[in-house]
Design a protein around this motif. Sequence first.
Motif, short mmCIF file in Angstrom:
data_model
loop_
_atom_site.label_atom_id
_atom_site.label_comp_id
_atom_site.label_asym_id
_atom_site.label_seq_id
_atom_site.Cartn_x
_atom_site.Cartn_y
_atom_site.Cartn_z
N ASN A 78 -3.89 -3.13 3.22
CA ASN A 78 -2.57 -2.54 2.99
C ASN A 78 -1.92 -3.26 1.83
OD1 ASN A 78 0.01 -1.58 3.09
ND2 ASN A 78 0.51 -2.41 5.11
N SER A 94 4.96 -7.54 18.36
CA SER A 94 4.82 -6.91 17.04
C SER A 94 3.51 -7.38 16.43
CB SER A 94 5.99 -7.32 16.11
OG SER A 94 5.91 -8.70 15.82
N GLY A 95 3.13 -6.74 15.32
CA GLY A 95 1.95 -7.19 14.60
C GLY A 95 2.17 -8.59 14.04
N GLN A 96 3.38 -8.85 13.57
CA GLN A 96 3.69 -10.18 13.04
C GLN A 96 3.57 -11.23 14.13
OE1 GLN A 96 3.27 -9.56 9.85
NE2 GLN A 96 4.87 -10.98 9.31
N THR A 107 2.30 -0.86 16.35
CA THR A 107 3.38 0.01 15.85
C THR A 107 2.80 1.25 15.16
OG1 THR A 107 4.38 -2.13 15.22
CG2 THR A 107 5.50 -0.13 14.46
N LYS A 108 1.58 1.13 14.63
CA LYS A 108 1.04 2.16 13.73
C LYS A 108 0.19 3.17 14.52
CE LYS A 108 2.71 -0.87 10.80
NZ LYS A 108 4.12 -0.88 10.51
N LEU A 167 3.89 3.47 8.80
CA LEU A 167 2.63 4.19 8.54
C LEU A 167 1.97 4.43 9.89
CD1 LEU A 167 -0.06 2.02 8.79
CD2 LEU A 167 1.36 0.95 7.08
N THR A 182 -5.54 -2.71 11.88
CA THR A 182 -4.45 -1.74 12.04
C THR A 182 -4.76 -0.40 11.39
OG1 THR A 182 -2.84 -3.53 12.11
CG2 THR A 182 -2.00 -1.36 11.52
N PHE A 183 -5.27 -0.40 10.14
CA PHE A 183 -5.44 0.86 9.41
C PHE A 183 -6.60 1.71 9.95
CE2 PHE A 183 -3.28 0.62 4.98
CZ PHE A 183 -2.12 0.18 5.56
N ASP A 206 -7.55 -7.89 10.81
CA ASP A 206 -6.44 -6.98 11.12
C ASP A 206 -7.00 -5.56 11.01
OD1 ASP A 206 -4.27 -5.26 11.01
OD2 ASP A 206 -3.01 -6.64 9.85
N VAL A 228 7.65 -0.93 18.41
CA VAL A 228 7.09 -1.98 17.54
C VAL A 228 6.25 -2.86 18.45
CG1 VAL A 228 7.64 -4.01 16.12
CG2 VAL A 228 8.98 -1.92 15.88
N GLY A 229 4.99 -3.08 18.10
CA GLY A 229 4.12 -3.88 18.98
C GLY A 229 2.95 -4.47 18.24
N SER A 283 -1.21 -4.27 14.37
CA SER A 283 0.16 -3.84 14.53
C SER A 283 0.03 -2.54 15.33
CB SER A 283 0.82 -3.58 13.18
OG SER A 283 2.01 -2.82 13.39
N TYR A 301 -1.37 -6.96 3.96
CA TYR A 301 0.03 -6.61 4.16
C TYR A 301 0.95 -7.75 3.66
CZ TYR A 301 4.31 -5.94 6.90
OH TYR A 301 5.61 -5.82 7.29
N GLU A 312 -8.25 -7.66 6.30
CA GLU A 312 -7.93 -6.39 6.94
C GLU A 312 -9.12 -5.46 6.76
OE1 GLU A 312 -4.25 -5.09 5.09
OE2 GLU A 312 -3.09 -6.63 6.14
C1 LIG Z 1 -1.78 -3.96 8.21
C2 LIG Z 1 -0.55 -4.47 8.89
N1 LIG Z 1 -0.63 -5.57 9.68
C3 LIG Z 1 0.44 -6.08 10.29
C4 LIG Z 1 1.69 -5.51 10.15
C5 LIG Z 1 2.89 -6.10 10.85
O1 LIG Z 1 3.12 -5.33 12.00
P1 LIG Z 1 4.56 -5.18 12.68
O2 LIG Z 1 5.42 -4.42 11.74
O3 LIG Z 1 4.24 -4.42 13.95
O4 LIG Z 1 5.05 -6.54 12.95
C6 LIG Z 1 1.84 -4.36 9.35
C7 LIG Z 1 3.14 -3.73 9.16
O5 LIG Z 1 3.31 -2.81 8.39
C8 LIG Z 1 0.69 -3.84 8.70
O6 LIG Z 1 0.75 -2.75 7.91
#
Ligand SMILES: Cc1ncc(COP(=O)(O)O)c(C=O)c1O
Length: 430
Positions: free
Chosen positions: A160, A87-89, A209-210, A373, A187-188, A185, A219-220, A207, A113, A156
């Motif tokens: 977020n 997951s991102g976490q 996941t997005k 998202l 992700t966006f 990060d 979820v990754g 993340s 986030y 980021e």
């Molecule tokens: C910008 C960002 N980083 C990290 C995460 C955490 O990712 P995950 O939900 O895959 O653990 C999220 C989750 O919404 C996120 O929006």
Amino acid sequence: MADCKDYGFMTRALHEGWNCDPATGALGLPIYATAAYQFHDGAHAARLFNLEEEGFTYSRIANPTVKAFEDTLASLEGGVGAVALSSGQAALAHIVAALCEAGTNVVVSRKVYGGTLTLLQNLFSRFGVEAILVDGDHPCQAEQAVNDGTRAIFTETIGNPVINVAPLEALARIAKRQGVPLVVDNTFASPALCRPIEWGAHIVFHSTTKYISGFGNIVGGAVIDGGNFDWAAWADKFPGLAKPDAGYHGVTFTERFGRAAFAAKLRASILRDLGGCPSPFDAYLLRMSLGTLALRMKRHSENALEIARFLENHPQVEWVRYPGLESHPQHDMAEVYLKDGCGGMMAVEVKGGVDAGRRFVDALKMIHHAANLGESRTLVTHPASTTHSQLAPEQRRAAGISDGMLRLSVGIEDARDIIADLERGLAAAR
Ligand SMILES: Cc1ncc(COP(=O)(O)O)c(C=O)c1O
């Protein structure tokens, strides 16, 4: 396997990481559903466990399907290696575990986030790692906050949920000067729109996941090593990388792995110990999704700009924050860092506060009200009651989140259908 390094982004997204199965000629990436691997003999096993030869021992640490995804993503971000996580976490937790120990700290933009803040402030603080929060939009605040105990600066690319754009080059310069890595990060934006390593960042995470998944079906997470931080020059701060590692019978990662020391440490030591590995099936889906990432991000960006302009001119809307709009406070920076498009994420304040926001989401027919998202379908979230609800009201205010703010993740449907649904929501909010 073709040498992909000179190919463009789209070509690498399709050809990097996996070519075909040498045994059968199968073009599709196999899902290696296995926990373990047959060693050739005892000497081979010993070489693998001594990190003298690359290969597979156990799927918590590495797996061929996962590796195909990792190699493709590392190439797209311009890094020297990548490690996929569950997951991102998990990605963030593994990075902090690799860089920090009790008594150290990380400097983090407060406009990130909510889960990043809770992980750093509530969990890692119990293990003696402090999170120093700054307004990352003002790089001088980050520089003033760094002290001898700092082990990283976190931001980021696009924040977020307040959709601010990070001053990447200024933060990277500060990080370099202070002898700590800049961790971004991404992700966006995804690597299709911004590659923070090109702007000086040292470690990137996602993340997955997005947008990287794109379909909300897994979820990754993933971490990419830029290969551009001189760990050996700061060996006292990063003994786990630049001094003999007692957790790995005295291996010094910088000596054994050179520029890819961080990715190697993260995999061989931290992932081995914490175990946040992804499943091969998820990695298979992710590797496939990377093939269309650039196309999807272009469409997300085009749709989002059209919708942001529609909302900005709507009488029921207080404000819209989208980096592609001239009214965005960091529009100039977006034109530099996000010149291929600003992605699908925007923040919108509907007039009438919390109640209007609630009526808005309840009236939608096509757009899903969901806590995710970056999916191909349009989604909307109310951060104050969902993703950021665990933060105290004053923490939310400090992070720039008003009670009526909605976070819109614009998908790749036909823009007119998204607009028609938004009109429905705005009429109900009135
Ligand atoms: C910008 C960002 N980083 C990290 C995460 C955490 O990712 P995950 O939900 O895959 O653990 C999220 C989750 O919404 C996120 O929006």
